[in-house]
Write a protein that holds these residues in place. Sequence first.
Motif, PDB file in Angstrom:
ATOM      1  N   UNK A 165     -20.140 -13.335 -13.533  1.00 61.65           N
ATOM      2  CA  UNK A 165     -20.188 -11.845 -13.789  1.00 61.65           C
ATOM      3  C   UNK A 165     -20.653 -11.612 -15.409  1.00 61.65           C
ATOM      4  N   UNK A 166     -21.857 -10.918 -15.300  1.00 66.47           N
ATOM      5  CA  UNK A 166     -22.128 -10.635 -16.865  1.00 66.47           C
ATOM      6  C   UNK A 166     -21.155 -10.189 -17.821  1.00 66.47           C
ATOM      7  N   UNK A 167     -21.337 -10.573 -19.080  1.00 68.12           N
ATOM      8  CA  UNK A 167     -20.388 -10.046 -20.182  1.00 68.12           C
ATOM      9  C   UNK A 167     -20.553  -8.606 -20.269  1.00 68.12           C
ATOM     10  N   UNK A 168     -19.389  -7.825 -20.445  1.00 70.18           N
ATOM     11  CA  UNK A 168     -19.282  -6.645 -20.593  1.00 70.18           C
ATOM     12  C   UNK A 168     -19.442  -5.689 -19.117  1.00 70.18           C
ATOM     13  N   UNK A 169     -19.395  -6.257 -17.989  1.00 71.71           N
ATOM     14  CA  UNK A 169     -19.475  -5.741 -16.829  1.00 71.71           C
ATOM     15  C   UNK A 169     -18.189  -5.626 -16.333  1.00 71.71           C
ATOM     16  N   UNK A 170     -17.950  -4.198 -15.971  1.00 67.54           N
ATOM     17  CA  UNK A 170     -16.591  -4.018 -15.549  1.00 67.54           C
ATOM     18  C   UNK A 170     -16.348  -4.228 -14.063  1.00 67.54           C
ATOM     19  N   UNK A 171     -15.093  -4.909 -13.965  1.00 63.42           N
ATOM     20  CA  UNK A 171     -14.820  -5.404 -12.453  1.00 63.42           C
ATOM     21  C   UNK A 171     -13.247  -4.880 -11.957  1.00 63.42           C
ATOM     22  N   UNK A 172     -13.289  -4.310 -10.860  1.00 68.35           N
ATOM     23  CA  UNK A 172     -12.105  -3.717 -10.144  1.00 68.35           C
ATOM     24  C   UNK A 172     -11.817  -4.787  -8.986  1.00 68.35           C
ATOM     25  N   UNK A 173     -10.592  -5.270  -9.028  1.00 73.35           N
ATOM     26  CA  UNK A 173     -10.320  -6.028  -7.925  1.00 73.35           C
ATOM     27  C   UNK A 173      -9.148  -5.555  -6.832  1.00 73.35           C
ATOM     28  N   UNK A 174      -9.101  -5.970  -5.654  1.00 73.45           N
ATOM     29  CA  UNK A 174      -7.980  -5.421  -4.685  1.00 73.45           C
ATOM     30  C   UNK A 174      -7.825  -6.753  -3.835  1.00 73.45           C
ATOM     31  N   UNK A 175      -6.753  -6.576  -2.941  1.00 76.36           N
ATOM     32  CA  UNK A 175      -6.309  -7.882  -1.997  1.00 76.36           C
ATOM     33  C   UNK A 175      -5.515  -7.340  -0.944  1.00 76.36           C
ATOM     34  N   UNK A 176      -5.868  -7.996   0.128  1.00 76.97           N
ATOM     35  CA  UNK A 176      -4.839  -7.683   1.445  1.00 76.97           C
ATOM     36  C   UNK A 176      -5.700  -8.162   2.838  1.00 76.97           C
ATOM     37  N   UNK A 177      -5.317  -7.959   3.765  1.00 79.57           N
ATOM     38  CA  UNK A 177      -5.757  -8.047   5.188  1.00 79.57           C
ATOM     39  C   UNK A 177      -6.988  -7.159   5.305  1.00 79.57           C
ATOM     40  N   UNK A 178      -8.082  -7.321   6.277  1.00 80.40           N
ATOM     41  CA  UNK A 178      -9.126  -6.253   6.555  1.00 80.40           C
ATOM     42  C   UNK A 178      -8.342  -5.261   7.368  1.00 80.40           C
ATOM     43  N   UNK A 179      -7.657  -4.275   7.014  1.00 82.80           N
ATOM     44  CA  UNK A 179      -6.895  -3.247   7.703  1.00 82.80           C
ATOM     45  C   UNK A 179      -7.265  -1.660   7.361  1.00 82.80           C
ATOM     46  N   UNK A 180      -7.193  -0.959   8.226  1.00 84.98           N
ATOM     47  CA  UNK A 180      -7.330   0.474   7.829  1.00 84.98           C
ATOM     48  C   UNK A 180      -6.473   0.915   6.895  1.00 84.98           C
ATOM     49  N   UNK A 181      -5.091   0.485   7.404  1.00 82.83           N
ATOM     50  CA  UNK A 181      -3.721   0.606   6.707  1.00 82.83           C
ATOM     51  C   UNK A 181      -3.743   0.363   5.189  1.00 82.83           C
ATOM     52  N   UNK A 182      -4.584  -0.931   4.942  1.00 80.86           N
ATOM     53  CA  UNK A 182      -4.567  -1.384   3.563  1.00 80.86           C
ATOM     54  C   UNK A 182      -5.608  -0.415   2.829  1.00 80.86           C
ATOM     55  N   UNK A 183      -6.392   0.416   3.274  1.00 78.26           N
ATOM     56  CA  UNK A 183      -7.294   1.141   2.760  1.00 78.26           C
ATOM     57  C   UNK A 183      -8.663   0.745   2.338  1.00 78.26           C
ATOM     58  N   UNK A 184      -9.253  -0.163   3.491  1.00 81.42           N
ATOM     59  CA  UNK A 184     -10.479  -1.005   3.140  1.00 81.42           C
ATOM     60  C   UNK A 184     -11.535   0.119   3.057  1.00 81.42           C
ATOM     61  N   UNK A 185     -11.500   1.210   3.860  1.00 79.41           N
ATOM     62  CA  UNK A 185     -12.439   2.498   3.973  1.00 79.41           C
ATOM     63  C   UNK A 185     -12.595   3.027   2.616  1.00 79.41           C
ATOM     64  N   UNK A 186     -11.564   3.206   2.148  1.00 82.75           N
ATOM     65  CA  UNK A 186     -11.223   3.837   0.900  1.00 82.75           C
ATOM     66  C   UNK A 186     -11.862   3.167  -0.372  1.00 82.75           C
ATOM     67  N   UNK A 187     -11.587   1.504  -0.341  1.00 85.51           N
ATOM     68  CA  UNK A 187     -12.014   0.746  -1.164  1.00 85.51           C
ATOM     69  C   UNK A 187     -13.689   0.775  -1.112  1.00 85.51           C
TER      70      UNK A 187
END
Length: 343
Positions: A165-187
């Motif tokens: 990851x380049x220096x200064x690059x902003x990173x957002x992480x998330x975690x979970x199963x690949x489920x609609x309930x987990x909000x994968x589409x919103x992610x």
Amino acid sequence: MKKRSENEEQKIYLYKGGLSIVGKSGVGSAIRHQEQMLSETRMPVAARWKEAAIVHINTVFPDSLLASWLAKRQGKKVVYYGHSTMEDFRDSFVGSNKAARLLKKWICVCYETGDVVLTPTEYSMGLLAGYGIRKPIYPLTNGVDTDFFQADKEAGKRFRDRFQIPEGKKVVISAGHFMRRKGIFDFLHTAAGMPEILFFWFGGGNRWAVPRDVKHAIRNRPANVRFPGYISQQELKEAYCGADAFAFFSYEETEGIVVLEALSCEVPVVVRDIPVYAGWLQDGIHVYKALHDEDFRQRLNQIFSGSNSEMTEAGRRLAQERGLCQTGKRLREIYRAAGICPR
């Protein structure tokens, strides 16, 4: 039946049936947390079934129900952990919506075999009480290992180096199963609207269980999205420590252990504004809350553009209140209140 001694009568057996199936889920983490909290609070643990007077059960698989029945027949007390609800089963795996009402009936049968039912939050306690479960229900957080999950700059650097990851690059992480309930589409939608930010989703799911539309969306993900799959606890800690924000898009939870882990690592957190977080996660104090994709983008930009030290410090304190030793002490209090522990 041979009478046990007083010490033997206090021993707790942690039944691990189904752990191979749920090991990579929040339930698997909860089982490991129980093992650790019992050790940290020096509660007597049985190495073998026959030594125990109290049995912890965490899953609702058929073997778990049989184990609960057997324990009751042998005069043992059963502590059934209510991790599963009808609500959090919906929009998960292939066919889950059709099976949700059947699952509700099944989990009621399972939980009713317990002498006491423990569930992570006041919210999930309300759901289970609404099902008509007649056994005593107590809220008890799954807890978080705050000694392990804590801010660590070197750990964060290892994460960024590993993924180049380049220096200064902003990173957002998330975690979970690949489920609609987990909000994968919103992610994915949120990431598409922030092409300058790098988004990581850790976790996945069995190929047969992931719905077709979810698979299609993942295959056609935006260029700034990465799916590294399942990673170790150490690598997940490094990701928390190296990220600029943790965003949890889930529509339904009984708690969300990954949220506690992120708070413990002092990374700014954005969660969906859903009932489970009411009353204990305060918007603008511990986390930011969002409803829609645009809300998530606004909250993330707010994190990127300002200081978040007060919020992350408050989040760390909240996580510490749910540390494993503190949770173990509350578990002991519940035992006493429910009359299942001699002393």
